[in-house]
Design an enzyme around this catalytic site. Sequence first.
Site, PDB file in Angstrom:
ATOM      1  N   LYS A 126      45.378  44.901  39.457  1.00 37.00           N
ATOM      2  CA  LYS A 126      45.747  44.682  38.052  1.00 37.00           C
ATOM      3  C   LYS A 126      44.568  44.864  37.101  1.00 37.00           C
ATOM      4  CE  LYS A 126      45.908  39.684  39.036  1.00 37.00           C
ATOM      5  NZ  LYS A 126      46.122  39.784  40.488  1.00 37.00           N
ATOM      6  N   THR A 127      43.361  44.488  37.505  1.00 38.60           N
ATOM      7  CA  THR A 127      42.212  44.682  36.613  1.00 38.60           C
ATOM      8  C   THR A 127      41.973  46.164  36.361  1.00 38.60           C
ATOM      9  OG1 THR A 127      41.134  42.635  37.327  1.00 38.60           O
ATOM     10  CG2 THR A 127      39.726  44.315  36.339  1.00 38.60           C
ATOM     11  N   GLU A 170      45.783  41.783  31.265  1.00 37.24           N
ATOM     12  CA  GLU A 170      45.895  41.546  32.703  1.00 37.24           C
ATOM     13  C   GLU A 170      46.617  40.220  32.898  1.00 37.24           C
ATOM     14  OE1 GLU A 170      43.021  40.686  36.561  1.00 37.24           O
ATOM     15  OE2 GLU A 170      42.228  41.807  34.859  1.00 37.24           O
TER      16      GLU A 170
END
Length: 503
Positions: A126-127, A170
């Site tokens: 996700k980052t 995020e």
Amino acid sequence: MALLEPTELVAPTELGGVHFIAVGGSGMNGIASMFLDLGVAVSGSDRNDSAYLRGLAARGADVHVGHRAEQLGDAQTVVASSAIREDNPELAEARRRGLRVLHRSAALGSLMLGRRGVAIAGTHGKTTTTAMVAGALVGAGLDPSYVIGGSFTGAKSGGHLGGGDVMVVEADESDGSFLQYPAQVVVVTNVDPDHLSNWGTAQAYADGFLRFASAPDVAVLVVSADDPGAVELTAAVRRHVEETGRGPEVVTFGHAADAVVRISGATYAGTGSSFRLSRGDAGGPMTLDVPGTYNVANAAAAYAVLTSLGVDDETAREQLSTYAGTNRRFQLVGTVDGVRVFDDYAHHPTEVENTLRAARTAVDSQPGGGRVVAVLQPHLYTRTRDLWRELADATSIADEAVVMDVCGDREDPIPGVTGALVADAVPAGTAHVTYEPDWDAAAPVVAGITRPGDLVVTLGCGDVTKVAPLIVDALARRSDLSVRTEGSAAPQADAPEPGEGAA
């Protein structure tokens, strides 16, 4: 720890002065930075000094190293994450005064009010995916707002308040935070059971993602067509749509033949890749300068988001190809005598496996080859207790592995749960393992193991990140000693061979 439930969001300018506990954290500093941009008085503290902390101070925030009650000053709102214990002196003082206390996710959610929200979730990736989307939107001239769990490589903050109407965040699932965000476009990169000390069971964890993906405001769900957990989620969302008559447009991505955004022709060399992305009649070739199959998938997810937001195909691919990485995601720290040292945030077994496979590709494609040297610091006692076998299996991909003791962070030790649990379980005949529980000894041990051509990667989301530059320093000292010894007419009797003294 109890899971969070969404709370009513309050506009940032209505919160008064805001004090952030652990403001030097990779996610918290971005939010604090955006509050500063809005003209809100910001103060904060962190247990250690850092570039993030100094960057906020340079912009006018009143920041402190260490936590003390008096540092709240005249703040009217205090922001804390789930990692902050109730006995933290600043949080305890905020409770005593009756100040408004917000979870980090509520502070971030407040920044999304009035903007087109994009929330990017998933157990892994996700980052990077958030950074890819945000960076491409910047490059396309849309000036988005964004908050990333790690800053772009070389940047001092993971947050930016833009003039455009899109905000990319995020979305952390570990404590249920991702349910707080008012997003119209949501992404699920994968669903791989984690944080079960909070969620309880793998099914409860999966149900949380279903709630995230089918929230009333969600218009578009971008979801993997390859990951088994994500495929199950897609089926559940479609059942939800059939039962309720409402739900998001589902945009799948991956190698699967029926993916809406399709990956094809992927090849990998060194720390980069080439592949093709297509969506309907649009699409074309792409290259990435970051390694691994997982980053190709991340780029496909980002492309799906960009094109769903109206960015044209060619611009989306062009901007994604410029992505240069984020801090602590296979980040090159230094090279000494042909030994490359990288640092990576990987801490779940799947992440460790993906990172080490990418490292393997990087060494196998270079002339003369080399070895993969993994420096693993297991993170959290509960995760190590639950996943030590899987961590050991992932570590076996390396040629050499130095396993450190567990980084407990907010958790109290659990008897019998140490790094040795992982080190002893690495399958025989795979990686050669050294268990090094002494944090200060890790860097010299690694320097003593390496040889030219090797690729070293530190793994974990704890303070193992500080070991990577120490390894570079230890290698430099070894190199300097070697040069001085070889250049002497008569070597000193007590001068160790390269690596011997360091080990």
